[in-house]
Design a protein around this motif. Structure first.
Motif, PDB file in Angstrom:
ATOM      1  N   ALA A 137     -72.570   1.772  30.363  1.00  0.00           N
ATOM      2  CA  ALA A 137     -71.644   1.750  31.559  1.00  0.00           C
ATOM      3  C   ALA A 137     -71.180   3.173  31.654  1.00  0.00           C
ATOM      4  CB  ALA A 137     -70.589   0.570  31.592  1.00  0.00           C
ATOM      5  N   LEU A 138     -70.511   3.692  30.333  1.00  0.00           N
ATOM      6  CA  LEU A 138     -69.707   4.961  30.386  1.00  0.00           C
ATOM      7  C   LEU A 138     -70.842   6.016  30.963  1.00  0.00           C
ATOM      8  CD1 LEU A 138     -67.220   4.459  27.640  1.00  0.00           C
ATOM      9  CD2 LEU A 138     -66.706   4.117  30.045  1.00  0.00           C
ATOM     10  N   THR A 139     -71.727   5.880  30.511  1.00  0.00           N
ATOM     11  CA  THR A 139     -72.915   6.917  30.676  1.00  0.00           C
ATOM     12  C   THR A 139     -73.286   6.982  32.205  1.00  0.00           C
ATOM     13  OG1 THR A 139     -73.479   6.823  28.205  1.00  0.00           O
ATOM     14  CG2 THR A 139     -75.184   7.843  29.699  1.00  0.00           C
ATOM     15  N   ALA A 140     -73.284   5.804  32.830  1.00  0.00           N
ATOM     16  CA  ALA A 140     -73.846   5.437  34.121  1.00  0.00           C
ATOM     17  C   ALA A 140     -72.886   5.866  35.234  1.00  0.00           C
ATOM     18  CB  ALA A 140     -74.405   4.071  34.289  1.00  0.00           C
ATOM     19  N   CYS A 141     -71.593   5.988  34.602  1.00  0.00           N
ATOM     20  CA  CYS A 141     -70.597   5.859  35.830  1.00  0.00           C
ATOM     21  C   CYS A 141     -69.807   7.396  35.921  1.00  0.00           C
ATOM     22  CB  CYS A 141     -69.358   4.910  35.424  1.00  0.00           C
ATOM     23  SG  CYS A 141     -68.478   5.189  33.967  1.00  0.00           S
ATOM     24  N   ASP A 142     -69.015   7.597  36.951  1.00  0.00           N
ATOM     25  CA  ASP A 142     -68.455   8.956  37.051  1.00  0.00           C
ATOM     26  C   ASP A 142     -66.915   8.660  36.457  1.00  0.00           C
ATOM     27  OD1 ASP A 142     -70.490   9.926  38.787  1.00  0.00           O
ATOM     28  OD2 ASP A 142     -69.680   8.557  40.428  1.00  0.00           O
ATOM     29  N   GLY A 143     -66.477   7.512  36.746  1.00  0.00           N
ATOM     30  CA  GLY A 143     -64.849   7.280  36.112  1.00  0.00           C
ATOM     31  C   GLY A 143     -64.663   6.049  35.883  1.00  0.00           C
ATOM     32  N   VAL A 144     -63.791   5.917  34.907  1.00  0.00           N
ATOM     33  CA  VAL A 144     -63.214   4.703  34.165  1.00  0.00           C
ATOM     34  C   VAL A 144     -61.906   4.189  34.896  1.00  0.00           C
ATOM     35  CG1 VAL A 144     -62.884   3.688  32.087  1.00  0.00           C
ATOM     36  CG2 VAL A 144     -64.534   5.390  32.197  1.00  0.00           C
ATOM     37  N   ILE A 145     -61.955   2.909  35.100  1.00  0.00           N
ATOM     38  CA  ILE A 145     -60.687   2.318  35.752  1.00  0.00           C
ATOM     39  C   ILE A 145     -60.390   1.395  34.517  1.00  0.00           C
ATOM     40  CG2 ILE A 145     -59.725   0.691  37.421  1.00  0.00           C
ATOM     41  CD1 ILE A 145     -61.581   1.713  39.552  1.00  0.00           C
ATOM     42  N   GLN A 167     -65.596  11.109  23.805  1.00  0.00           N
ATOM     43  CA  GLN A 167     -66.873  11.185  22.802  1.00  0.00           C
ATOM     44  C   GLN A 167     -68.074  11.041  23.863  1.00  0.00           C
ATOM     45  OE1 GLN A 167     -66.726   8.286  19.725  1.00  0.00           O
ATOM     46  NE2 GLN A 167     -64.895   9.234  18.989  1.00  0.00           N
ATOM     47  N   ILE A 168     -67.925  10.037  24.806  1.00  0.00           N
ATOM     48  CA  ILE A 168     -68.966   9.874  25.872  1.00  0.00           C
ATOM     49  C   ILE A 168     -69.250  11.210  26.785  1.00  0.00           C
ATOM     50  CG2 ILE A 168     -70.013   8.683  27.636  1.00  0.00           C
ATOM     51  CD1 ILE A 168     -70.382   7.006  24.964  1.00  0.00           C
ATOM     52  N   GLN A 169     -68.100  11.687  27.133  1.00  0.00           N
ATOM     53  CA  GLN A 169     -68.134  12.811  28.029  1.00  0.00           C
ATOM     54  C   GLN A 169     -68.632  14.092  27.573  1.00  0.00           C
ATOM     55  OE1 GLN A 169     -64.313  14.665  28.639  1.00  0.00           O
ATOM     56  NE2 GLN A 169     -64.649  14.841  30.774  1.00  0.00           N
ATOM     57  N   SER A 170     -68.356  14.164  26.120  1.00  0.00           N
ATOM     58  CA  SER A 170     -68.997  15.306  25.274  1.00  0.00           C
ATOM     59  C   SER A 170     -70.312  15.369  24.769  1.00  0.00           C
ATOM     60  CB  SER A 170     -67.865  15.779  24.007  1.00  0.00           C
ATOM     61  OG  SER A 170     -68.122  14.719  23.322  1.00  0.00           O
ATOM     62  N   SER A 171     -70.596  14.295  24.699  1.00  0.00           N
ATOM     63  CA  SER A 171     -72.028  13.986  24.135  1.00  0.00           C
ATOM     64  C   SER A 171     -73.175  13.572  25.302  1.00  0.00           C
ATOM     65  CB  SER A 171     -72.167  13.038  22.837  1.00  0.00           C
ATOM     66  OG  SER A 171     -71.543  11.955  23.349  1.00  0.00           O
ATOM     67  N   LEU A 172     -72.821  12.575  26.091  1.00  0.00           N
ATOM     68  CA  LEU A 172     -73.715  12.031  26.979  1.00  0.00           C
ATOM     69  C   LEU A 172     -73.726  12.169  28.463  1.00  0.00           C
ATOM     70  CD1 LEU A 172     -73.941   8.576  25.048  1.00  0.00           C
ATOM     71  CD2 LEU A 172     -75.722  10.297  25.293  1.00  0.00           C
ATOM     72  N   ASN A 173     -72.156  12.410  28.924  1.00  0.00           N
ATOM     73  CA  ASN A 173     -71.968  12.205  30.286  1.00  0.00           C
ATOM     74  C   ASN A 173     -70.893  13.126  30.693  1.00  0.00           C
ATOM     75  OD1 ASN A 173     -71.528  11.565  33.150  1.00  0.00           O
ATOM     76  ND2 ASN A 173     -70.828   9.483  32.676  1.00  0.00           N
ATOM     77  N   PRO A 174     -71.058  14.532  31.093  1.00  0.00           N
ATOM     78  CA  PRO A 174     -69.785  15.615  31.336  1.00  0.00           C
ATOM     79  C   PRO A 174     -68.892  15.226  32.503  1.00  0.00           C
ATOM     80  CG  PRO A 174     -72.180  16.312  31.596  1.00  0.00           C
ATOM     81  CD  PRO A 174     -72.220  15.119  30.815  1.00  0.00           C
ATOM     82  N   ARG A 175     -69.590  14.178  33.335  1.00  0.00           N
ATOM     83  CA  ARG A 175     -68.946  13.987  34.690  1.00  0.00           C
ATOM     84  C   ARG A 175     -67.738  12.908  34.359  1.00  0.00           C
ATOM     85  NH1 ARG A 175     -73.923  12.487  35.676  1.00  0.00           N
ATOM     86  NH2 ARG A 175     -72.826  10.360  36.163  1.00  0.00           N
ATOM     87  N   LEU A 176     -67.888  12.292  33.432  1.00  0.00           N
ATOM     88  CA  LEU A 176     -67.099  11.123  33.017  1.00  0.00           C
ATOM     89  C   LEU A 176     -65.566  11.592  32.960  1.00  0.00           C
ATOM     90  CD1 LEU A 176     -67.077   7.891  32.593  1.00  0.00           C
ATOM     91  CD2 LEU A 176     -67.192   8.665  30.026  1.00  0.00           C
ATOM     92  N   SER A 177     -64.675  10.666  33.616  1.00  0.00           N
ATOM     93  CA  SER A 177     -63.306  10.978  33.487  1.00  0.00           C
ATOM     94  C   SER A 177     -62.353   9.612  33.602  1.00  0.00           C
ATOM     95  CB  SER A 177     -62.758  12.043  34.303  1.00  0.00           C
ATOM     96  OG  SER A 177     -63.049  11.213  35.969  1.00  0.00           O
ATOM     97  N   ILE A 178     -61.217   9.546  33.280  1.00  0.00           N
ATOM     98  CA  ILE A 178     -60.470   8.244  33.598  1.00  0.00           C
ATOM     99  C   ILE A 178     -60.007   8.545  35.031  1.00  0.00           C
ATOM    100  CG2 ILE A 178     -58.296   7.051  33.138  1.00  0.00           C
ATOM    101  CD1 ILE A 178     -58.416   8.371  30.264  1.00  0.00           C
ATOM    102  N   GLU A 179     -60.616   7.428  35.912  1.00  0.00           N
ATOM    103  CA  GLU A 179     -60.547   7.385  37.253  1.00  0.00           C
ATOM    104  C   GLU A 179     -58.801   6.911  37.522  1.00  0.00           C
ATOM    105  OE1 GLU A 179     -60.904   7.717  41.239  1.00  0.00           O
ATOM    106  OE2 GLU A 179     -62.190   8.379  39.640  1.00  0.00           O
TER     107      GLU A 179
END
Length: 263
Positions: A137-145, A167-179
């Motif tokens: 889920a974290l790899t597939a999304c842009d933001g986490v609520i 960790q996911i941001q640095s290794s799998l999904n650089p777009r990931l952030s806390i929405e």
């Protein structure tokens, strides 16, 4: 441009599924095209959307293991009017099977890629643990609520989730952030609630949603009827809170687009 949100918190009972179902319905009420993805083997988001998890011929399990395309598993919520990739107990096996697959962390992202043009929002309901399903889920999304109660132990669990997101941001999904951080089961009469709320505001700042979801009987009753609160009782405080959350999310996205256009 599509926005993809994972609703995540490894602590159970904080309102993840309630938030998924009611946010999806509230976004539909604003004329957005929404896909809810149920990644919890309990299938509560599926049932809360008015879809019988025990009567599914195809579910997200088949999608993740490559037995069918995501498009073939889509079901429409009869009450919320959003699309659903449903789940049931079969999903428990997917995590084990994915461990031996190529790109096991990206199975969901790759499966959803053909659906991007059909929706404005993906809303992903994560299981209450930091397992391979949550990683997908974290790899597939842009933001986490992150829905959370304003209590001491919730703060402890939040730090573990933030570490996982980093960790996911640095290794799998650089777009990931806390929405955003969403305060659920909120009772402003409680001094601990106010103390924790103040700490969240200090640490997360603008990421903390202004909207708070109160404790609400109608909100708790709605899932047993397979309906979002907006359908079950539109005038309830819970329904009104989730409509406010959808509005807040839309305004944030409009502001972000306007800022990007000026750069």
């Amino acid at each position: 441009m599509i926005k993809k949100y994972a609703i995540a918190n490894q602590k159970g009972g904080v309102g993840k599924t309630t938030t998924c179902v009611n946010l999806a319905a509230s976004l539909v009420a604003t004329k957005k095209r929404v896909l809810l993805i149920d990644l919890d083997p309990q299938g509560n988001a599926t049932m809360g959307s008015g879809i019988d998890k025990n009567d599914l011929e195809i579910s997200i399990y088949e999608v993740l293991v490559g037995a069918c395309k995501a498009e073939d598993a889509l079901v429409t919520s009869p009450s919320g009017l959003y699309s659903v990739l449903p789940a049931n107990g079969d999903l428990t096996a997917a995590e084990v099977e994915m461990l031996s697959m190529d790109n096991k962390e990206r199975r969901l992202r790759e499966a959803l890629e053909p659906l991007i043009d059909r929706f404005d929002y993906f809303v992903i309901d994560c299981p209450p643990s930091l397992n391979m399903l949550t990683v997908n889920a974290l790899t597939a999304c842009d933001g986490v609520i992150i829905p959370m109660q304003c209590e001491y132990y919730a703060l402890e669990g939040l730090s573990a989730l933030v570490n996982t997101i980093n960790q996911i941001q640095s290794s799998l999904n650089p777009r990931l952030s806390i929405e955003g951080i969403l305060r659920t089961m909120y009772d402003p009469r409680n001094s601990l609630t106010n103390d924790v709320s103040a700490q969240l505001n200090e640490y997360f700042g603008d990421a903390l949603y202004r909207t708070c979801v109160p404790r609400n009987v109608r909100l708790a009753e709605a899932p047993s009827f397979g309906q979002p609160a907006l359908v079950y009782d539109r005038q309830s405080k819970g329904a009104i809170a989730y409509l406010a959350l959808a509005g807040e999310i839309l305004r944030r996205n409009e502001t972000a687009r306007a800022d990007a256009a000026q750069v």
